[in-house]
Design a protein around this motif. Structure first.
Motif, PDB file in Angstrom:
ATOM      1  N   CYS A   1       0.838  -1.198   0.000  1.00  0.00           N
ATOM      2  CA  CYS A   1       0.000   0.000   0.000  1.00  0.00           C
ATOM      3  C   CYS A   1       0.874   1.250   0.000  1.00  0.00           C
ATOM      4  O   CYS A   1       2.039   1.210   0.384  1.00  0.00           O
ATOM      5  CB  CYS A   1      -0.934   0.018   1.205  1.00  0.00           C
ATOM      6  SG  CYS A   1      -0.091   0.079   2.804  1.00  0.00           S
ATOM      7  N   LYS A   2       0.263   2.348  -0.448  1.00  0.00           N
ATOM      8  CA  LYS A   2       0.875   3.665  -0.326  1.00  0.00           C
ATOM      9  C   LYS A   2       0.041   4.433   0.685  1.00  0.00           C
ATOM     10  O   LYS A   2      -1.193   4.381   0.646  1.00  0.00           O
ATOM     11  CB  LYS A   2       0.880   4.405  -1.657  1.00  0.00           C
ATOM     12  CG  LYS A   2       1.840   3.832  -2.658  1.00  0.00           C
ATOM     13  CD  LYS A   2       2.064   4.684  -3.900  1.00  0.00           C
ATOM     14  CE  LYS A   2       0.971   5.636  -4.248  1.00  0.00           C
ATOM     15  NZ  LYS A   2       1.208   6.403  -5.483  1.00  0.00           N
ATOM     16  N   VAL A   3       0.719   5.150   1.595  1.00  0.00           N
ATOM     17  CA  VAL A   3       0.036   5.840   2.683  1.00  0.00           C
ATOM     18  C   VAL A   3       0.530   7.282   2.772  1.00  0.00           C
ATOM     19  O   VAL A   3       1.726   7.543   2.660  1.00  0.00           O
ATOM     20  CB  VAL A   3       0.302   5.119   4.031  1.00  0.00           C
ATOM     21  CG1 VAL A   3      -0.281   5.908   5.196  1.00  0.00           C
ATOM     22  CG2 VAL A   3      -0.252   3.705   3.999  1.00  0.00           C
ATOM     23  N   ARG A   4      -0.425   8.190   2.996  1.00  0.00           N
ATOM     24  CA  ARG A   4      -0.095   9.594   3.278  1.00  0.00           C
ATOM     25  C   ARG A   4      -0.779   9.944   4.589  1.00  0.00           C
ATOM     26  O   ARG A   4      -2.005   9.940   4.685  1.00  0.00           O
ATOM     27  CB  ARG A   4      -0.573  10.497   2.147  1.00  0.00           C
ATOM     28  CG  ARG A   4      -0.220  11.964   2.380  1.00  0.00           C
ATOM     29  CD  ARG A   4      -0.587  12.834   1.214  1.00  0.00           C
ATOM     30  NE  ARG A   4      -2.006  12.671   0.892  1.00  0.00           N
ATOM     31  CZ  ARG A   4      -2.533  12.995  -0.287  1.00  0.00           C
ATOM     32  NH1 ARG A   4      -1.782  13.466  -1.255  1.00  0.00           N
ATOM     33  NH2 ARG A   4      -3.829  12.844  -0.491  1.00  0.00           N
ATOM     34  N   LEU A   5       0.027  10.244   5.592  1.00  0.00           N
ATOM     35  CA  LEU A   5      -0.505  10.599   6.908  1.00  0.00           C
ATOM     36  C   LEU A   5      -1.056  12.013   6.894  1.00  0.00           C
ATOM     37  O   LEU A   5      -0.672  12.849   6.067  1.00  0.00           O
ATOM     38  CB  LEU A   5       0.578  10.452   7.971  1.00  0.00           C
ATOM     39  CG  LEU A   5       1.133   9.037   8.168  1.00  0.00           C
ATOM     40  CD1 LEU A   5       2.273   9.048   9.162  1.00  0.00           C
ATOM     41  CD2 LEU A   5       0.038   8.071   8.606  1.00  0.00           C
ATOM     42  N   ASP A   6      -1.951  12.295   7.828  1.00  0.00           N
ATOM     43  CA  ASP A   6      -2.585  13.605   7.945  1.00  0.00           C
ATOM     44  C   ASP A   6      -1.528  14.701   8.027  1.00  0.00           C
ATOM     45  O   ASP A   6      -0.588  14.615   8.817  1.00  0.00           O
ATOM     46  CB  ASP A   6      -3.465  13.619   9.198  1.00  0.00           C
ATOM     47  CG  ASP A   6      -4.391  14.809   9.243  1.00  0.00           C
ATOM     48  OD1 ASP A   6      -4.705  15.374   8.178  1.00  0.00           O
ATOM     49  OD2 ASP A   6      -4.829  15.166  10.357  1.00  0.00           O
ATOM     50  N   GLY A   7      -1.668  15.711   7.194  1.00  0.00           N
ATOM     51  CA  GLY A   7      -0.757  16.846   7.209  1.00  0.00           C
ATOM     52  C   GLY A   7       0.512  16.647   6.395  1.00  0.00           C
ATOM     53  O   GLY A   7       1.284  17.582   6.210  1.00  0.00           O
ATOM     54  N   ALA A   8       0.747  15.435   5.900  1.00  0.00           N
ATOM     55  CA  ALA A   8       1.957  15.160   5.113  1.00  0.00           C
ATOM     56  C   ALA A   8       1.654  15.346   3.632  1.00  0.00           C
ATOM     57  O   ALA A   8       0.516  15.182   3.187  1.00  0.00           O
ATOM     58  CB  ALA A   8       2.442  13.736   5.363  1.00  0.00           C
ATOM     59  N   SER A   9       2.686  15.665   2.872  1.00  0.00           N
ATOM     60  CA  SER A   9       2.504  15.765   1.421  1.00  0.00           C
ATOM     61  C   SER A   9       3.074  14.538   0.714  1.00  0.00           C
ATOM     62  O   SER A   9       2.670  14.231  -0.403  1.00  0.00           O
ATOM     63  CB  SER A   9       3.162  17.042   0.891  1.00  0.00           C
ATOM     64  OG  SER A   9       4.525  17.066   1.248  1.00  0.00           O
ATOM     65  N   ASP A  10       3.986  13.835   1.380  1.00  0.00           N
ATOM     66  CA  ASP A  10       4.635  12.679   0.759  1.00  0.00           C
ATOM     67  C   ASP A  10       3.883  11.391   1.045  1.00  0.00           C
ATOM     68  O   ASP A  10       3.329  11.194   2.130  1.00  0.00           O
ATOM     69  CB  ASP A  10       6.069  12.524   1.282  1.00  0.00           C
ATOM     70  CG  ASP A  10       6.973  13.665   0.852  1.00  0.00           C
ATOM     71  OD1 ASP A  10       6.677  14.323  -0.178  1.00  0.00           O
ATOM     72  OD2 ASP A  10       7.970  13.915   1.558  1.00  0.00           O
TER      73      ASP A  10
END
Length: 104
Positions: free
Chosen positions: A62-71
């Motif tokens: 999976c690809k994940v982007r955490l809250d507030g992150a752009s990457d």
């Protein structure tokens, strides 16, 4: 990481989210703590959290982007990522993802 969770009770009713794109079951450990064990079918979803979570990837990628992150970060079997409480994260899967969500 262990391949099984021993000495648990399982809540029979499944947790179904996003029109069936995520299905899990809640397991309750002897100490009263809870985890969910489930799958996310190929999709792009946003999850909201109450308690802090550790998402353990058991199978798939999976690809994940955490809250507030752009990457975005990629996780595969044997890896995990942490999500803050009262937060959210975006997740993209291109194959079925098996996971265990550890709360707290």
């Amino acid at each position: 990481m262990s391949t099984q969770i021993d000495q648990v009770s399982v809540v029979k009713k499944s947790n179904i989210y996003f029109d069936g794109k995520c299905v899990s079951h809640t397991v309750i450990l002897a100490d009263g703590s809870k985890k969910t064990v489930g799958v996310i079918f190929p999709s792009s979803l946003t999850f909201n959290t109450g308690a802090p979570e550790i998402m353990e990837v058991v199978g798939g990628v999976c690809k994940v982007r955490l809250d507030g992150a752009s990457d975005w970060h990629t996780y595969s079997a044997g890896q995990e990522f942490k999500v803050a409480g009262n937060s959210k994260f975006d997740i993209e899967t291109v194959e079925t993802l098996d996971y265990v969500c550890h709360f707290g």
